[in-house]
Design a protein around this motif. Structure first.
Motif, short mmCIF file in Angstrom:
data_model
loop_
_atom_site.label_atom_id
_atom_site.label_comp_id
_atom_site.label_asym_id
_atom_site.label_seq_id
_atom_site.Cartn_x
_atom_site.Cartn_y
_atom_site.Cartn_z
N LYS A 33 36.36 -12.58 -40.91
CA LYS A 33 35.93 -12.09 -39.61
C LYS A 33 34.41 -12.00 -39.53
O LYS A 33 33.87 -11.36 -38.66
CB LYS A 33 36.55 -10.72 -39.35
N ARG A 34 33.72 -12.67 -40.41
CA ARG A 34 32.26 -12.61 -40.40
C ARG A 34 31.72 -13.45 -39.26
O ARG A 34 32.19 -14.55 -39.01
CB ARG A 34 31.70 -13.10 -41.73
N PRO A 35 30.69 -12.96 -38.59
CA PRO A 35 30.11 -13.74 -37.49
C PRO A 35 29.35 -14.95 -38.01
O PRO A 35 28.88 -14.97 -39.15
CB PRO A 35 29.16 -12.75 -36.82
N SER A 36 29.24 -15.97 -37.17
CA SER A 36 28.51 -17.17 -37.57
C SER A 36 27.01 -16.89 -37.59
O SER A 36 26.54 -15.88 -37.07
CB SER A 36 28.81 -18.31 -36.62
N ILE A 41 21.76 -14.65 -35.41
CA ILE A 41 20.40 -14.91 -34.95
C ILE A 41 20.24 -14.48 -33.50
O ILE A 41 19.24 -13.87 -33.12
CB ILE A 41 20.04 -16.40 -35.14
N ALA A 42 21.24 -14.76 -32.66
CA ALA A 42 21.17 -14.36 -31.26
C ALA A 42 21.11 -12.84 -31.13
O ALA A 42 20.34 -12.30 -30.33
CB ALA A 42 22.37 -14.92 -30.50
N ARG A 43 21.90 -12.15 -31.94
CA ARG A 43 21.90 -10.68 -31.90
C ARG A 43 20.56 -10.11 -32.36
O ARG A 43 20.03 -9.17 -31.77
CB ARG A 43 23.04 -10.16 -32.76
N LEU A 44 19.98 -10.70 -33.41
CA LEU A 44 18.69 -10.23 -33.90
C LEU A 44 17.58 -10.48 -32.88
O LEU A 44 16.72 -9.63 -32.68
CB LEU A 44 18.35 -10.92 -35.23
N LYS A 45 17.62 -11.64 -32.23
CA LYS A 45 16.61 -11.95 -31.22
C LYS A 45 16.73 -10.99 -30.04
O LYS A 45 15.72 -10.51 -29.51
CB LYS A 45 16.76 -13.39 -30.74
N ALA A 46 17.96 -10.69 -29.62
CA ALA A 46 18.16 -9.77 -28.50
C ALA A 46 17.66 -8.38 -28.86
O ALA A 46 17.03 -7.70 -28.04
CB ALA A 46 19.64 -9.73 -28.13
N LYS A 47 17.91 -7.95 -30.08
CA LYS A 47 17.46 -6.62 -30.51
C LYS A 47 15.93 -6.56 -30.58
O LYS A 47 15.32 -5.58 -30.19
CB LYS A 47 18.07 -6.28 -31.86
#
Length: 53
Positions: A33-36, A41-47
């Motif tokens: 269930k690990r994210p790709s 990267i998208a989550r880190l950029k959004a944060k």
């Protein structure tokens, strides 16, 4: 003096003292269930964008 011959007990090795609550393979975090990498990267950029505002 030969301390090895005294028969002192050995430690239990590298066994962890407790289990993590979010370790892979548990009910909260099952295997596979690990994210790709793209999602991470998208989550880190959004944060980073959110915190820079």
């Amino acid at each position: 003096m030969d301390y090895n011959a005294l028969g002192a007990s050995k430690k239990g090795g590298k066994i962890p003292r407790h289990k993590e609550h979010n370790a892979p393979g548990t009910d909260k975090n099952p295997f596979g269930k690990r994210p790709s990498k793209e999602e991470l990267i998208a989550r880190l950029k959004a944060k980073a964008e959110k915190s820079s505002k």
